[in-house]
Design a protein around this motif. Structure first.
Motif, short mmCIF file in Angstrom:
data_model
loop_
_atom_site.label_atom_id
_atom_site.label_comp_id
_atom_site.label_asym_id
_atom_site.label_seq_id
_atom_site.Cartn_x
_atom_site.Cartn_y
_atom_site.Cartn_z
N ILE A 122 0.85 -1.19 0.00
CA ILE A 122 0.00 0.00 0.00
C ILE A 122 0.89 1.23 0.00
O ILE A 122 1.68 1.45 0.92
CB ILE A 122 -0.93 0.02 1.22
CG1 ILE A 122 -1.81 -1.23 1.23
CG2 ILE A 122 -1.80 1.27 1.22
CD1 ILE A 122 -2.70 -1.34 2.47
N THR A 123 0.75 2.06 -1.04
CA THR A 123 1.55 3.27 -1.17
C THR A 123 0.68 4.50 -0.93
O THR A 123 -0.53 4.40 -0.77
CB THR A 123 2.19 3.34 -2.57
OG1 THR A 123 1.16 3.41 -3.55
CG2 THR A 123 3.05 2.11 -2.83
N GLY A 124 1.32 5.65 -0.90
CA GLY A 124 0.60 6.90 -0.70
C GLY A 124 0.42 7.20 0.78
O GLY A 124 0.87 6.46 1.67
N ASP A 125 -0.26 8.33 1.03
CA ASP A 125 -0.51 8.79 2.40
C ASP A 125 -1.95 8.42 2.77
O ASP A 125 -2.90 9.07 2.33
CB ASP A 125 -0.30 10.30 2.46
CG ASP A 125 -0.47 10.86 3.88
OD1 ASP A 125 -0.75 10.06 4.80
OD2 ASP A 125 -0.32 12.07 4.07
N CYS A 126 -2.10 7.36 3.59
CA CYS A 126 -3.43 6.86 3.93
C CYS A 126 -3.94 7.51 5.21
O CYS A 126 -3.17 7.78 6.14
CB CYS A 126 -3.40 5.34 4.13
SG CYS A 126 -2.85 4.41 2.68
N ASP A 127 -5.23 7.73 5.23
CA ASP A 127 -5.89 8.24 6.43
C ASP A 127 -6.27 7.07 7.34
O ASP A 127 -5.81 6.97 8.47
CB ASP A 127 -7.11 9.08 6.06
CG ASP A 127 -7.73 9.75 7.28
OD1 ASP A 127 -7.09 9.73 8.36
OD2 ASP A 127 -8.84 10.30 7.15
N ASP A 128 -7.11 6.17 6.82
CA ASP A 128 -7.54 5.00 7.59
C ASP A 128 -7.34 3.73 6.75
O ASP A 128 -7.73 3.70 5.57
CB ASP A 128 -9.02 5.11 7.96
CG ASP A 128 -9.30 6.28 8.89
OD1 ASP A 128 -8.70 6.33 9.98
OD2 ASP A 128 -10.10 7.16 8.50
N VAL A 129 -6.78 2.71 7.38
CA VAL A 129 -6.68 1.40 6.74
C VAL A 129 -7.28 0.38 7.70
O VAL A 129 -6.85 0.25 8.85
CB VAL A 129 -5.22 1.02 6.41
CG1 VAL A 129 -5.15 -0.42 5.93
CG2 VAL A 129 -4.66 1.97 5.36
N LEU A 130 -8.31 -0.35 7.20
CA LEU A 130 -8.98 -1.37 7.98
C LEU A 130 -8.65 -2.73 7.38
O LEU A 130 -8.90 -2.97 6.19
CB LEU A 130 -10.50 -1.14 7.97
CG LEU A 130 -11.38 -2.25 8.55
CD1 LEU A 130 -11.06 -2.47 10.03
CD2 LEU A 130 -12.86 -1.93 8.34
N VAL A 131 -8.10 -3.62 8.20
CA VAL A 131 -7.74 -4.97 7.74
C VAL A 131 -8.70 -5.96 8.40
O VAL A 131 -8.69 -6.14 9.62
CB VAL A 131 -6.28 -5.31 8.10
CG1 VAL A 131 -5.95 -6.72 7.64
CG2 VAL A 131 -5.32 -4.29 7.48
N THR A 132 -9.55 -6.59 7.55
CA THR A 132 -10.48 -7.60 8.06
C THR A 132 -10.10 -9.00 7.60
O THR A 132 -10.69 -9.98 8.06
CB THR A 132 -11.92 -7.29 7.59
OG1 THR A 132 -11.97 -7.29 6.16
CG2 THR A 132 -12.36 -5.92 8.11
N GLY A 133 -9.16 -9.11 6.66
CA GLY A 133 -8.76 -10.42 6.15
C GLY A 133 -7.81 -11.13 7.09
O GLY A 133 -7.40 -10.60 8.14
N ASN A 134 -7.46 -12.35 6.70
CA ASN A 134 -6.59 -13.20 7.52
C ASN A 134 -5.38 -13.67 6.72
O ASN A 134 -5.41 -13.73 5.48
CB ASN A 134 -7.37 -14.43 8.01
CG ASN A 134 -8.64 -14.08 8.76
OD1 ASN A 134 -8.61 -13.27 9.69
ND2 ASN A 134 -9.76 -14.68 8.37
N ASN A 135 -4.32 -14.00 7.43
CA ASN A 135 -3.11 -14.56 6.83
C ASN A 135 -2.54 -13.65 5.74
O ASN A 135 -2.09 -14.10 4.69
CB ASN A 135 -3.39 -15.95 6.24
CG ASN A 135 -3.97 -16.90 7.26
OD1 ASN A 135 -3.48 -17.01 8.38
ND2 ASN A 135 -5.04 -17.60 6.87
N LEU A 136 -2.54 -12.36 6.01
CA LEU A 136 -2.01 -11.37 5.08
C LEU A 136 -0.62 -10.90 5.50
O LEU A 136 -0.30 -10.85 6.69
CB LEU A 136 -2.95 -10.15 5.00
CG LEU A 136 -4.33 -10.37 4.41
CD1 LEU A 136 -5.22 -9.17 4.68
CD2 LEU A 136 -4.24 -10.65 2.92
N THR A 137 0.18 -10.54 4.51
CA THR A 137 1.45 -9.85 4.75
C THR A 137 1.36 -8.52 4.02
O THR A 137 1.19 -8.49 2.79
CB THR A 137 2.64 -10.66 4.24
OG1 THR A 137 2.64 -11.95 4.87
CG2 THR A 137 3.95 -9.95 4.56
N ILE A 138 1.44 -7.40 4.75
CA ILE A 138 1.15 -6.09 4.18
C ILE A 138 2.29 -5.12 4.49
O ILE A 138 2.79 -5.06 5.62
CB ILE A 138 -0.16 -5.52 4.75
CG1 ILE A 138 -1.32 -6.52 4.55
CG2 ILE A 138 -0.51 -4.19 4.11
CD1 ILE A 138 -2.62 -6.08 5.21
#
Length: 205
Positions: A122-138
């Motif tokens: 994920i690039t750029g300037d984020c305000d809110d990031v919501l992660v609901t998934g599983n087994n992710l590498t971010i």
């Protein structure tokens, strides 16, 4: 007269003999080759007492090399390496936009990640990031508020203000180069939320 002479001669002989015996105890025998006598070797200062001191000094390890701070890489450099590895292995790349997107969305700097079992950058300037998934590498470049509701995710953020985790077994790490740590709220279980959390994790990219 003869008796007196004989007594005098005998007495003189006894004195001479006694003097000879007394002097013989002070005589030092020196061999012809100049080697010291056994008594001289025994009474000479021993060099053995010096040897152990020299050996112990030589055997002492140098603490400078073992404890040198320059031998330890910085955690910031390690984080950058891990972050780059995740970004390079990404299956999906997303971008937060400061301005409205082409569809007129005014929340283009907010993202919801519901995927599972993939690597995301994920690039750029984020305000809110919501992660609901599983087994992710971010890998996230910058986010103000990160919320993790999924489980078993590994997330690296370069610049993070706040993180709120309600899931379990998540790992969230941020770059220690920034002076202030983010505000952390962990309502889940078995989560690791530290700037160095990913340094010992198995990314399995």
């Amino acid at each position: 007269m003869e008796k007196t002479t004989l007594r005098t001669a005998g007495l003189s002989l006894a004195v001479a003999l006694f003097a000879s015996l007394g002097l013989s105890g002070c005589v030092t025998v020196q061999p012809e080759d100049g080697a010291p006598t056994p008594s001289a070797v025994e009474n000479s200062p021993s060099t053995e007492s010096v040897a152990p001191t020299t050996q112990s000094a030589a055997a002492s390890p140098s603490p400078t090399t073992q404890s040198s701070p320059s031998a330890q890489p910085s955690s910031a450099a390690n984080f950058d390496s891990i972050f780059a590895s995740i970004a390079d292995a990404a299956d999906k790349t997303l971008e937060c936009l400061d301005d409205d997107d082409a569809n007129g969305r005014d929340d283009a700097d907010d993202l919801t990640i519901s995927d599972s079992d993939i690597v995301i950058s994920i690039t750029g300037d984020c305000d809110d990031v919501l992660v609901t998934g599983n087994n992710l590498t971010i890998a996230i470049v910058e986010v103000d508020d990160l919320t993790v509701r999924g489980n078993n995710n590994m997330i690296a953020v370069q610049d993070l203000d706040d993180v709120d985790v309600t899931g379990s077994q998540n790992i969230v790490s941020w770059n220690p180069v920034h002076e202030d740590d983010p505000d952390v709220d962990d309502k889940g279980s078995d989560n690791v939320l530290r700037h160095d959390a990913l340094l010992s994790a198995d990314l399995n990219l």
